[in-house]
Design a protein around this motif. Structure first.
Motif, short mmCIF file in Angstrom:
data_model
loop_
_atom_site.label_atom_id
_atom_site.label_comp_id
_atom_site.label_asym_id
_atom_site.label_seq_id
_atom_site.Cartn_x
_atom_site.Cartn_y
_atom_site.Cartn_z
N ALA A 47 71.21 42.66 14.42
CA ALA A 47 71.95 42.06 15.53
C ALA A 47 70.97 41.46 16.54
CB ALA A 47 72.80 43.13 16.21
N SER A 48 71.52 40.76 17.53
CA SER A 48 70.67 40.14 18.57
C SER A 48 70.85 40.81 19.92
CB SER A 48 71.01 38.66 18.72
OG SER A 48 70.85 38.01 17.50
N CYS A 49 71.79 41.73 20.02
CA CYS A 49 71.94 42.51 21.25
C CYS A 49 72.58 43.85 20.88
CB CYS A 49 72.82 41.75 22.25
SG CYS A 49 73.14 42.67 23.78
N LEU A 50 72.18 44.89 21.58
CA LEU A 50 72.72 46.23 21.32
C LEU A 50 73.33 46.81 22.58
CD1 LEU A 50 73.04 49.00 19.83
CD2 LEU A 50 70.65 49.47 20.45
N VAL A 51 74.57 47.29 22.46
CA VAL A 51 75.23 47.99 23.58
C VAL A 51 75.39 49.45 23.18
CG1 VAL A 51 77.38 48.21 24.90
CG2 VAL A 51 76.52 45.94 24.29
N ILE A 52 75.12 50.34 24.14
CA ILE A 52 75.33 51.77 23.92
C ILE A 52 76.36 52.24 24.94
CG2 ILE A 52 74.25 54.07 23.88
CD1 ILE A 52 71.58 52.69 23.28
N THR A 53 77.42 52.90 24.46
CA THR A 53 78.46 53.36 25.37
C THR A 53 79.05 54.69 24.85
OG1 THR A 53 80.40 52.61 26.63
CG2 THR A 53 80.37 52.04 24.28
N GLY A 54 80.00 55.24 25.58
CA GLY A 54 80.56 56.54 25.19
C GLY A 54 82.08 56.49 25.09
N GLN A 55 82.60 57.34 24.23
CA GLN A 55 84.06 57.44 24.09
C GLN A 55 84.58 58.46 25.10
OE1 GLN A 55 85.92 59.17 20.38
NE2 GLN A 55 85.56 57.09 19.67
N GLY A 56 85.76 58.22 25.64
CA GLY A 56 86.34 59.19 26.57
C GLY A 56 85.87 58.97 28.00
N ARG A 57 85.87 60.06 28.79
CA ARG A 57 85.60 59.89 30.23
C ARG A 57 84.13 60.01 30.62
NH1 ARG A 57 85.14 64.72 33.25
NH2 ARG A 57 85.69 66.61 32.11
N ALA A 58 83.25 60.24 29.64
CA ALA A 58 81.82 60.37 29.96
C ALA A 58 80.99 59.41 29.12
CB ALA A 58 81.36 61.80 29.69
N PHE A 59 79.81 59.11 29.65
CA PHE A 59 78.83 58.37 28.84
C PHE A 59 78.11 59.39 27.95
CE2 PHE A 59 74.41 56.85 28.30
CZ PHE A 59 74.66 55.67 27.62
N CYS A 60 77.46 60.36 28.60
CA CYS A 60 76.74 61.40 27.84
C CYS A 60 76.33 62.50 28.81
CB CYS A 60 75.51 60.79 27.16
SG CYS A 60 74.47 62.00 26.33
N SER A 61 76.59 63.76 28.44
CA SER A 61 76.29 64.87 29.35
C SER A 61 74.94 65.53 29.06
CB SER A 61 77.41 65.91 29.30
OG SER A 61 77.54 66.38 27.98
N GLY A 62 74.09 64.82 28.29
CA GLY A 62 72.75 65.36 28.04
C GLY A 62 72.73 66.34 26.88
N GLN A 63 71.70 67.15 26.88
CA GLN A 63 71.55 68.15 25.81
C GLN A 63 72.82 68.97 25.65
OE1 GLN A 63 69.13 69.03 23.60
NE2 GLN A 63 70.27 70.83 22.94
N ASP A 64 73.23 69.19 24.40
CA ASP A 64 74.39 70.05 24.14
C ASP A 64 74.01 71.49 24.47
OD1 ASP A 64 76.48 71.56 23.10
OD2 ASP A 64 76.86 70.13 21.49
N LEU A 65 74.65 72.01 25.52
CA LEU A 65 74.34 73.38 25.97
C LEU A 65 75.33 74.38 25.40
CD1 LEU A 65 73.73 72.57 29.77
CD2 LEU A 65 72.01 72.82 27.98
N GLY A 66 76.16 73.91 24.48
CA GLY A 66 77.29 74.72 24.02
C GLY A 66 76.93 75.92 23.18
N ASP A 67 75.85 75.82 22.43
CA ASP A 67 75.55 76.89 21.50
C ASP A 67 74.63 77.94 22.14
OD1 ASP A 67 74.85 78.50 19.41
OD2 ASP A 67 74.69 76.84 17.98
N ARG A 68 75.27 79.00 22.67
CA ARG A 68 74.51 80.01 23.42
C ARG A 68 73.41 80.65 22.59
NH1 ARG A 68 77.23 81.92 28.15
NH2 ARG A 68 79.13 80.74 28.33
N VAL A 69 73.66 80.88 21.29
CA VAL A 69 72.65 81.53 20.45
C VAL A 69 71.45 80.61 20.32
CG1 VAL A 69 72.19 82.54 18.18
CG2 VAL A 69 74.50 82.63 19.16
N ASN A 70 71.74 79.35 19.96
CA ASN A 70 70.62 78.42 19.73
C ASN A 70 69.88 78.06 21.01
OD1 ASN A 70 70.95 78.42 17.08
ND2 ASN A 70 72.18 76.57 16.97
N ILE A 71 70.60 77.98 22.12
CA ILE A 71 69.95 77.51 23.34
C ILE A 71 68.85 78.47 23.77
CG2 ILE A 71 71.38 78.46 25.26
CD1 ILE A 71 70.50 74.79 24.99
N SER A 72 69.04 79.78 23.55
CA SER A 72 67.97 80.70 23.96
C SER A 72 66.80 80.67 22.97
CB SER A 72 68.52 82.12 24.10
OG SER A 72 69.16 82.47 22.91
N ASP A 73 67.07 80.25 21.74
CA ASP A 73 65.99 80.18 20.74
C ASP A 73 65.28 78.84 20.75
OD1 ASP A 73 66.64 82.62 19.87
OD2 ASP A 73 67.81 81.97 18.12
#
Ligand code: LHQ
Length: 258
Positions: A47-73
């Motif tokens: 392509a000659s131009c790239l757009v990055i966007t998000g679905q829903g009400r957010a663009f991106c909330s950063g690192q996925d903090l959801g996995d409590r087990v993995n986040i501490s490891d």
């Protein structure tokens, strides 16, 4: 490659990457980082131009903090070096113009991923949060590089220490982003801008990226030499001749990207 965490749509020289994990505000997990890297590379080739966007009400909330087990490891240094670095480098060094169309909140690494693009267009209701210190971290994903350059050390420091949301309007007036657009006009505006870039003098656009980015590491003399070299190259393109002829003929130029 079949993507799970994003859609990649390439049509008429325009590539659009849309994050699709809206249930977690498009938080970044390992798979998503790999898919973004892949999709950026494909876009750059096709392509000659790239757009990055998000679905829903957010663009991106950063690192996925959801996995409590993995986040501490999690080994933060390794994750940043092996997963974030290649993804951010691919966006920042992409040969074609890139636009972050920030459709909603952009937090942590999500905010800095947005800032890695050449042009950031945000909807009025979007905000940018350097959320890192809220969880005892420092700005990463390029934040410590982009922010001082874009808004100066004083604002970069405050944004990082206080981790408060910065509205799209504030971000635009402090020079963090290109423009803030009313919600109702947002999609039409970024589409229009993206099509303009996709169908413009792409040889010149890629050199605009080089000359602006390299200026931060150059002396004036080095920069003047770089401008001379790259302008010399632009002078040999079809699009330069077409641009001048169109001006003289008082018509719109028909650029071909060569
Ligand atoms: C989320 C997330 C999220 C998972 C919202 N993860 N689920 C790099 C290397 C390695 C490790 C560490 O970090 C880094 C760099 C970083 O990016 S660190 C910074 C990480 N990001 C954050 O700290 C931001 C976390 N999110 C928030 O502060 C809020 O969600 C914001 C301010 C973005 C939006 O707030 P609200 O509009 O009030 O939405 P919400 O908080 O209710 O979120 C909606 C849902 O999305 C919710 O799930 P639920 O099941 O309750 O509906 C959240 O848990 C989920 N979500 N962000 N990063």
């Amino acid at each position: 490659m079949e993507y799970q965490t994003l859609n990649l749509n390439i049509k008429k020289k325009l590539a659009v990457i849309e994050f699709k994990r809206p249930e977690v505000l498009n938080a970044l997990n390992s798979q998503m980082r790999a898919e973004i890297l892949h999709a950026v590379k494909i876009s750059e080739e096709s392509a000659s131009c790239l757009v990055i966007t998000g679905q829903g009400r957010a663009f991106c909330s950063g690192q996925d903090l959801g996995d409590r087990v993995n986040i501490s490891d999690i080994d933060l240094e390794r994750t940043l070096r092996d997963e974030y670095l290649p993804m951010l480098n691919a966006i920042y060094s992409c040969k074609i113009p890139t636009i972050s169309a920030v459709n909603g909140v952009a937090a942590g690494a999500g905010a800095n991923l947005a800032l890695a693009a050449d042009v950031v267009i945000a909807t009025e209701s979007a905000s940018f949060i350097q959320a890192f210190t809220r969880i005892g971290l420092i700005p990463d994903a390029g934040g410590s590089y982009f922010l001082p350059r874009q808004i100066g050390a004083a604002k970069a420091m405050g944004a990082s220490l206080f981790a408060e949301p910065i509205s799209a309007l504030e971000a635009s007036s402090m020079g963090m982003i290109w423009e803030c657009v009313e919600d109702k006009d947002f999609e039409e505006r970024w589409n229009k801008r993206a099509l303009y870039l996709a169908n413009g003098p792409t040889q010149a656009f890629s050199r605009v990226k080089t000359v602006i980015k390299d200026s931060f590491n150059n002396t004036l003399e080095e920069q003047l030499k770089l401008e001379s070299k790259l302008q010399g190259e632009c002078g040999k393109t079809f699009d330069f001749k077409e641009g001048v002829l169109a001006f003289l003929d008082k018509r719109k130029p028909k650029f071909e990207g060569r």
